[in-house]
Design an enzyme around this catalytic site. Structure first.
Site, PDB file in Angstrom:
ATOM      1  N   SER A 186       0.872  -1.168   0.000  1.00 46.91           N
ATOM      2  CA  SER A 186       0.000   0.000   0.000  1.00 46.91           C
ATOM      3  C   SER A 186       0.911   1.220   0.000  1.00 46.91           C
ATOM      4  O   SER A 186       1.835   1.313   0.822  1.00 46.91           O
ATOM      5  CB  SER A 186      -0.910  -0.002   1.228  1.00 46.91           C
ATOM      6  OG  SER A 186      -1.833   1.069   1.134  1.00 46.91           O
ATOM      7  N   GLU A 187       0.668   2.155  -0.920  1.00 46.71           N
ATOM      8  CA  GLU A 187       1.655   3.215  -1.130  1.00 46.71           C
ATOM      9  C   GLU A 187       1.804   4.139   0.072  1.00 46.71           C
ATOM     10  O   GLU A 187       2.752   4.911   0.138  1.00 46.71           O
ATOM     11  CB  GLU A 187       1.368   4.007  -2.415  1.00 46.71           C
ATOM     12  CG  GLU A 187       0.000   4.638  -2.499  1.00 46.71           C
ATOM     13  CD  GLU A 187      -0.971   3.771  -3.262  1.00 46.71           C
ATOM     14  OE1 GLU A 187      -0.960   2.529  -3.077  1.00 46.71           O
ATOM     15  OE2 GLU A 187      -1.781   4.332  -4.032  1.00 46.71           O
ATOM     16  N   ASN A 188       0.878   4.078   1.028  1.00 48.77           N
ATOM     17  CA  ASN A 188       1.053   4.870   2.239  1.00 48.77           C
ATOM     18  C   ASN A 188       1.969   4.195   3.256  1.00 48.77           C
ATOM     19  O   ASN A 188       1.987   4.579   4.423  1.00 48.77           O
ATOM     20  CB  ASN A 188      -0.307   5.231   2.866  1.00 48.77           C
ATOM     21  CG  ASN A 188      -1.173   4.032   3.148  1.00 48.77           C
ATOM     22  OD1 ASN A 188      -1.214   3.103   2.346  1.00 48.77           O
ATOM     23  ND2 ASN A 188      -1.857   4.037   4.265  1.00 48.77           N
TER      24      ASN A 188
END
Lengths: 228, 224, 228, 224
Positions: free
Chosen positions: D53-55
């Site tokens: 997840s890019e976060n």
């Protein structure tokens, strides 16, 4: 199931090939993957490009690779060491190519490779002989040199502990180039002093996520007088 | 160049003590390999100075006892060190980001030559056949907010190491802000060198003659 | 003695000034320094440039700053949110300038600032309207866009725990932009849920070293249903 | 475009199941916001797939029970998630280095339009007055080793979303390697689109007519 753990040093370096570029972590003795380098010597791959901060000393590690005439080129910041006689001899005879890179540029070029950047403008080296012939640019009144990423086929990394997903933690200043080299190589091979169960490493404190690791292999205990 | 017996040259130790005096409480400092490392011995105990080592340490402490040596805990000169409470470890990318990004307050370096405008030559003599080795020298030279150089002002053969133009290969351009020597302290910059302090027994005229440079004292309101 | 701990939110933001550029960490609700942003509203500084992933929602945080007309420009990747009515109104009336940056370019431009690079070539955005007018270059057969660093006067960061030297750790995905923004601002101000004694944080697991932190202030407990 | 009753269009669920089938054991995968997220529900239990997840998460797990929601543990769509054993957290710089640096094996995205050569339009309709918002779309489009798009092949008004040239603003050029739709699966590349699979009841001639594109089946030895 993901299992990146290799059964032996030999298995860990099995994919090496002639002409490969190999990053090797370590600064001083800290973080040098000694046993992996020995396995490279035993493997026999030749015509190698070695990317590392130093270029080996004595009869071990990178020095052994140079002695055995396996190395075509070294990219490093500091090849001048006590007992670097193998490097010195091959360099002065012209058999070994040296690309000398300021240490911080070595770091940021490795980082650029790992993070997919095409090139970076760095202030380090501007106006010196190490930037001769390189493109420069003034940005916001300051001078920069254009530097390109350093990629590698393999990275050999010395770390402290890891799990079967390839998650890795380091010990003290042995961390040095390990995390950024792991990101810049097509296949990163990590030698650890401890293999732990999946979940034993705290997700908050993993330094090199497994995504950057190809193989993990159990090496010797920590390089320390003091206990961990 | 101490033929003149009245000139009270600073000893190596006093020079390190003098540099230490200019490092404020709470500063983040990188001490280069060699002589600059000795500055750590004279940092006042009532100040917290955070020493950076480019191999990934903040809060570096003094050498350990023989039986506490840990070869995973070394400084940039590859000597065993210790860690102060509050220190931490990080990788080489972050370590040189601290340097290149201007986060280190003061970097103290040795030098072969320094020019009056702050050019630094400290990595290579340029001698033919010498193995070139740069390490972190160029990053240290250009990254810190202030770069201090400490050195003897003269070579053993009496040549001034503070020069109009460096003849040795450069490490960085216009990067040295202050030069601490056994003969005095200099402020360097685009307008050239100005003398901040002279050791006892040395006049500005003597210093100009010995260095072959036209030197003047900094105005009294200069930040000394 | 180093003591970066501010006695109050008001003290923590005391150095703010009109025209300042301010980075604000957070992704979703995670890592948003709510109380610091409230303190900025109370401080009264205006003509601000806000650098953040989002541009605020509802009546709180960045949305409150926009509502109070304190913001001249927003640099962000994703201003379109449910209840972003304050952003929408000011943007559509032309009162608020928007620089829309792909999230990964936002990250690497912030990293470039923190690490002293003059510019970087990134592949993201090439050939799109967000790269219009920007310099491009083909490197090794691939197309890149030249992107410049994003610096800031201040960074407001939401973290988990910190000590008087400014060493900081984060909690889960609340880490997001905190560590890289802390490196890119002249003064980083960190709101934590716990202040700990110096030495309580493990030197191996500190995420933001104190060198990147200007002030630290105690905020509310962790943003979670689950306990830490 | 399912006037033809004999055409057995894939349901949203079957489409997600079909995409999941092509994700190999041990793959590092980013599932874009919206429909692609549902692929996670169909990843076979006997494979370990590591979701990014890019976060700042690797090893993202399914949604938590109501009483276990932690708002510091969310996905890129800001929904609460959980963490698998072996996962870890990192900052946005490292997270997008994973993406941009080619470390993610497969990224699955939705789209407004995809061109036969793999151009992607999925971030902006270009409608006047719309608030532009790109998020991580452009990074996801160009970073992963393989980019899969999943979408209905036709808009509600019957226009093909697989097109010769995108008319919507682009997200990335030549970045989509495979397109999964309710009507079939396509391989995209510099030489154009080739059909890998067709749903039952649909001929390649029908598909060419419906899309307005000259389509052909991929040769049997194509990597399907």
């Amino acid at each position: 199931m993901i299992n990146k753990i290799a059964g032996s040093m030999e298995d860990a370096v099995a994919d090496l090939h002639d002409g490969a570029s190999i990053m090797i972590s370590g600064f001083g003795e800290a973080g040098v993957p000694d046993e992996l380098i020995e396995a490279v010597v035993a493997h026999g791959a030749t015509d190698l490009t070695i990317i590392s901060n130093n270029a080996g000393t004595g009869e071990h590690g990178i020095a052994a690779l140079i002695r055995e005439n396996r190395v075509r080129k070294v990219i490093c910041s500091y090849p001048k060491m006590a007992a670097a006689h193998h490097f010195n001899a091959r360099y002065q005879s012209g058999e070994l190519e040296l690309e000398l890179v300021p240490q911080g540029n070595l770091a940021c070029r490795i980082e650029a490779a790992g993070s997919g950047l095409g090139a970076v403008y760095t202030p380090t080296g501007y106006g010196t002989i190490l930037a001769e012939g390189k493109e420069t640019r003034e940005i916001d009144g300051k001078q920069y040199v254009l530097e390109y990423p350093i990629h590698a086929d393999f990275a050999l990394i010395g770390a402290y502990a890891g799990d079967r997903w390839g998650n890795v933690v380091y010990r003290k200043a042995a961390r040095n180039f390990g995390p950024i080299m792991a990101m810049a190589a097509k296949q990163s091979i990590v030698q650890v002093s401890r293999i732990v169960e999946l979940g034993e490493l705290d997700p908050e404190t993993i330094v090199t996520p497994g995504i950057f690791v190809g193989k993990l292999v159990l090496g010797s205990p920590v390089n320390a007088g003091e206990s961990a | 160049m101490n033929q003149d017996k009245a000139v009270q040259r600073l000893s190596r130790e006093d020079l390190a003590r003098r540099v230490a005096r200019d490092i404020p409480d709470g500063a983040y400092v990188n001490l280069g390999i060699g002589i600059p490392t000795t500055v750590a011995n004279f940092l006042p105990a009532d100040r917290e100075t955070v020493l950076h080592s480019e191999n990934g340490i903040l809060g570096m402490g003094p050498a350990p006892a023989e039986d506490r040596i840990d070869w995973d805990l070394i400084n940039a000169g590859k000597q065993p060190v210790t860690m102060l409470t509050g220190g931490c470890f990080f990788h080489h990318g972050d370590s040189f980001a601290m340097m290149r990004g201007g986060h280190i307050d003061i970097c103290v370096l040795g030098a072969f030559q320094v020019s009056v405008r702050g050019d630094l030559a400290n990595w290579h003599t340029g001698a033919p056949g010498a193995i070139p080795a740069v390490g972190g020298a160029m990053d240290l030279a250009i990254g810190a907010k202030q770069v201090f150089v400490m050195m003897d002002l003269f070579t053993k053969t009496g040549e001034s190491k503070l020069v109009d133009h460096c003849t040795y290969p450069l490490t960085g351009l216009g990067c040295v802000s202050r030069l601490y020597t056994d003969h005095g302290v200099f402020e360097l910059g685009p307008d050239g060198a100005r003398v901040i302090e002279l050791v006892e027994g040395l006049s500005i005229a003597d210093l100009s003659r010995l260095t072959g440079l036209e030197l003047a004292m900094a105005p009294a309101d200069s930040p000394a």
